[in-house]
Design an enzyme around this catalytic site. Structure first.
Site, mmCIF file in Angstrom:
data_model
loop_
_atom_site.group_PDB
_atom_site.id
_atom_site.type_symbol
_atom_site.label_atom_id
_atom_site.label_comp_id
_atom_site.label_asym_id
_atom_site.label_seq_id
_atom_site.Cartn_x
_atom_site.Cartn_y
_atom_site.Cartn_z
ATOM 1 C CE LYS A 222 45.611 42.227 34.609
ATOM 2 N NZ LYS A 222 44.309 42.062 35.305
ATOM 3 C CB ILE B 288 48.734 46.128 37.862
ATOM 4 C CG1 ILE B 288 48.312 45.334 36.631
ATOM 5 C CG2 ILE B 288 47.553 46.445 38.761
ATOM 6 C CD1 ILE B 288 47.900 43.893 36.957
ATOM 7 C CG ASP C 195 42.979 45.699 34.031
ATOM 8 O OD1 ASP C 195 43.022 45.246 32.891
ATOM 9 O OD2 ASP C 195 42.134 45.330 34.872
HETATM 10 P P1 5GP Z 1 42.846 50.130 35.551
HETATM 11 O O1 5GP Z 1 41.814 49.247 34.900
HETATM 12 O O2 5GP Z 1 42.268 51.469 35.929
HETATM 13 O O3 5GP Z 1 44.094 50.241 34.687
HETATM 14 O O4 5GP Z 1 43.269 49.391 36.861
HETATM 15 C C1 5GP Z 1 42.737 49.800 38.067
HETATM 16 C C2 5GP Z 1 43.315 49.095 39.244
HETATM 17 O O5 5GP Z 1 42.779 47.792 39.216
HETATM 18 C C3 5GP Z 1 44.802 48.876 39.367
HETATM 19 O O6 5GP Z 1 45.515 49.980 39.868
HETATM 20 C C4 5GP Z 1 44.808 47.735 40.363
HETATM 21 O O7 5GP Z 1 44.671 48.242 41.667
HETATM 22 C C5 5GP Z 1 43.586 46.962 39.976
HETATM 23 N N1 5GP Z 1 43.889 45.777 39.159
HETATM 24 C C6 5GP Z 1 43.799 45.617 37.824
HETATM 25 N N2 5GP Z 1 44.166 44.385 37.461
HETATM 26 C C7 5GP Z 1 44.481 43.743 38.605
HETATM 27 C C8 5GP Z 1 44.947 42.415 38.893
HETATM 28 O O8 5GP Z 1 45.152 41.545 38.037
HETATM 29 N N3 5GP Z 1 45.164 42.127 40.210
HETATM 30 C C9 5GP Z 1 44.967 43.037 41.215
HETATM 31 N N4 5GP Z 1 45.222 42.634 42.452
HETATM 32 N N5 5GP Z 1 44.535 44.291 40.979
HETATM 33 C C10 5GP Z 1 44.293 44.627 39.682
HETATM 34 MG MG MG Z 2 47.052 50.434 41.506
#
Ligand code: 5GP
Ligand code: MG
Length: 189
Positions: free
Chosen positions: A141, A111, A113
């Site tokens: 997202k 994912i 985010d």
């Molecule tokens: P970033 O904000 O750096 O793009 O996301 C960091 C990490 O947050 C992702 O690799 C994932 O492990 C976790 N993450 C973000 N959104 C979600 C979500 O909706 N569910 C879960 N289980 N992990 C999430």
């Molecule tokens: Mg991840």
């Protein structure tokens, strides 16, 4: 023990989750991404797929079975993520052994985010001088993403809700679920 006849709700730790994306829909999305990769990588030198542990293991496993060109596989790890909000801190990349210089690399994420993790990872891999880097994520997202790194392959786009299942966890639970679930208001502190 879960009731296999009732896949609609699961309870993990202190929260209740409701099914959001059934396994069949995930499979369709993985097939569609694989078709794009099959078109884009058929004529290139053997690419290296780099899966980001732990979350991407199930996606990458299903994805690779649908790829029709020769490819290599490696796994790396970044910071862990605990609870339902980002810690904002990302550790450095571990697990990459061997050079990626001159290679076509496809990073496979569960994912994306805010994009903080993937941006960190892309910047670090760029320093190792691969021929190309593409990012392939199961979930994206768009309402939360705030970085400039191109996210080339996005199997499914979702809102800003917290999801679990199909490799994604809530405090380490839920990775084994074949459907993807969204957290409900129930059980919130
Ligand atoms: P970033 O904000 O750096 O793009 O996301 C960091 C990490 O947050 C992702 O690799 C994932 O492990 C976790 N993450 C973000 N959104 C979600 C979500 O909706 N569910 C879960 N289980 N992990 C999430
Ligand atoms: Mg991840």
């Amino acid at each position: 023990m879960r009731n296999p006849e009732n896949r609609e709700f699961v309870r993990l730790h202190d929260r209740t989750f409701r099914v959001m994306i059934p396994a069949e829909r995930i499979d369709e999305a993985v097939t569609a991404v694989a078709a794009r990769l099959n078109a884009d990588y058929a004529e290139r030198p053997v690419p290296l797929f780099i899966g980001v542990l732990n979350g991407a293991f199930m996606f990458l496993s299903d994805l690779m079975k649908k790829l029709e060109f020769d490819c290599e596989l490696s796994f790396v790890k970044l910071a862990s993520y605990s609870g339902t909000s980002s810690t904002g801190k990302v550790k450095s990349l571990i697990g990459l052994n061997g050079s990626i210089e001159g290679r076509h690399v496809v990073i496979v994420e569960d994912i994306v985010d805010t994009g903080e993790s993937i941006e960190h990872m892309v910047r670090e891999l760029e320093g190792l001088r691969p021929a190309s880097i593409a990012v392939c994520t199961l979930f994206f997202k768009p309402g939360s993403y705030s970085r400039q790194v191109p996210i080339d392959y996005r199997a499914l786009e979702i809102g800003n809700e917290f999801i679990v299942g199909y490799g994604l966890d809530y405090d380490q639970l839920g990775r084994n679920l074949k459907d993807v679930y969204v957290v409900t208001g129930e059980g919130q502190a």
